[in-house]
Design a protein around this motif. Structure first.
Motif, PDB file in Angstrom:
ATOM      1  N   GLU A   1      -5.985  -7.914   8.976  1.00 19.34           N
ATOM      2  CA  GLU A   1      -5.583  -6.505   8.928  1.00 19.34           C
ATOM      3  C   GLU A   1      -4.395  -6.241   9.867  1.00 19.34           C
ATOM      4  O   GLU A   1      -3.471  -5.512   9.517  1.00 19.34           O
ATOM      5  N   THR A   2      -4.408  -6.866  11.030  1.00 21.69           N
ATOM      6  CA  THR A   2      -3.315  -6.699  11.995  1.00 21.69           C
ATOM      7  C   THR A   2      -1.995  -7.205  11.419  1.00 21.69           C
ATOM      8  O   THR A   2      -0.966  -6.537  11.533  1.00 21.69           O
TER       9      THR A   2
ATOM     10  N   LYS B   1       3.590  -4.304   6.648  1.00 18.86           N
ATOM     11  CA  LYS B   1       3.878  -2.980   6.084  1.00 18.86           C
ATOM     12  C   LYS B   1       4.851  -2.200   6.959  1.00 18.86           C
ATOM     13  O   LYS B   1       5.702  -1.467   6.444  1.00 18.86           O
ATOM     14  N   SER B   2       4.741  -2.367   8.273  1.00 18.52           N
ATOM     15  CA  SER B   2       5.625  -1.631   9.184  1.00 18.52           C
ATOM     16  C   SER B   2       7.087  -2.076   9.040  1.00 18.52           C
ATOM     17  O   SER B   2       7.995  -1.349   9.437  1.00 18.52           O
TER      18      SER B   2
ATOM     19  N   ARG C   1      -1.278  -7.618   8.184  1.00 17.83           N
ATOM     20  CA  ARG C   1      -0.906  -6.765   7.046  1.00 17.83           C
ATOM     21  C   ARG C   1      -0.255  -5.474   7.530  1.00 17.83           C
ATOM     22  O   ARG C   1       0.742  -5.020   6.951  1.00 17.83           O
ATOM     23  N   THR C   2      -0.777  -4.885   8.591  1.00 12.80           N
ATOM     24  CA  THR C   2      -0.192  -3.675   9.156  1.00 12.80           C
ATOM     25  C   THR C   2       1.218  -3.947   9.663  1.00 12.80           C
ATOM     26  O   THR C   2       2.135  -3.133   9.450  1.00 12.80           O
TER      27      THR C   2
END
Length: 60
Positions: A20-21, A27-28, A23-24
């Motif tokens: 999740e980290t 996306k950023s 992927r975030t």
């Protein structure tokens, strides 16, 4: 990181699903998941290439 000029996209692929980290972080930097390509993609532009290079450094 792959520059796919025939698609006009910058692609990031991973062997497994990123955390999740990660992927975030991806996306950023303006990348979106593409089910069709099976990769995180962004259009090839000057800003896109610069972002991809910064992201690649962070991921290493």
């Amino acid at each position: 990181m792959v520059l796919s000029e025939e698609d006009g996209r910058i692609k990031f692929t991973f062997d497994d699903k990123p955390t999740e980290t990660i992927r975030t972080l991806i996306k950023s930097y303006g990348f979106k998941w593409s089910r069709y390509n099976g990769a995180w993609v962004r259009k090839i532009t000057a800003n896109g290439i610069a972002s991809a290079q910064r992201l690649a450094q962070k991921l290493q």
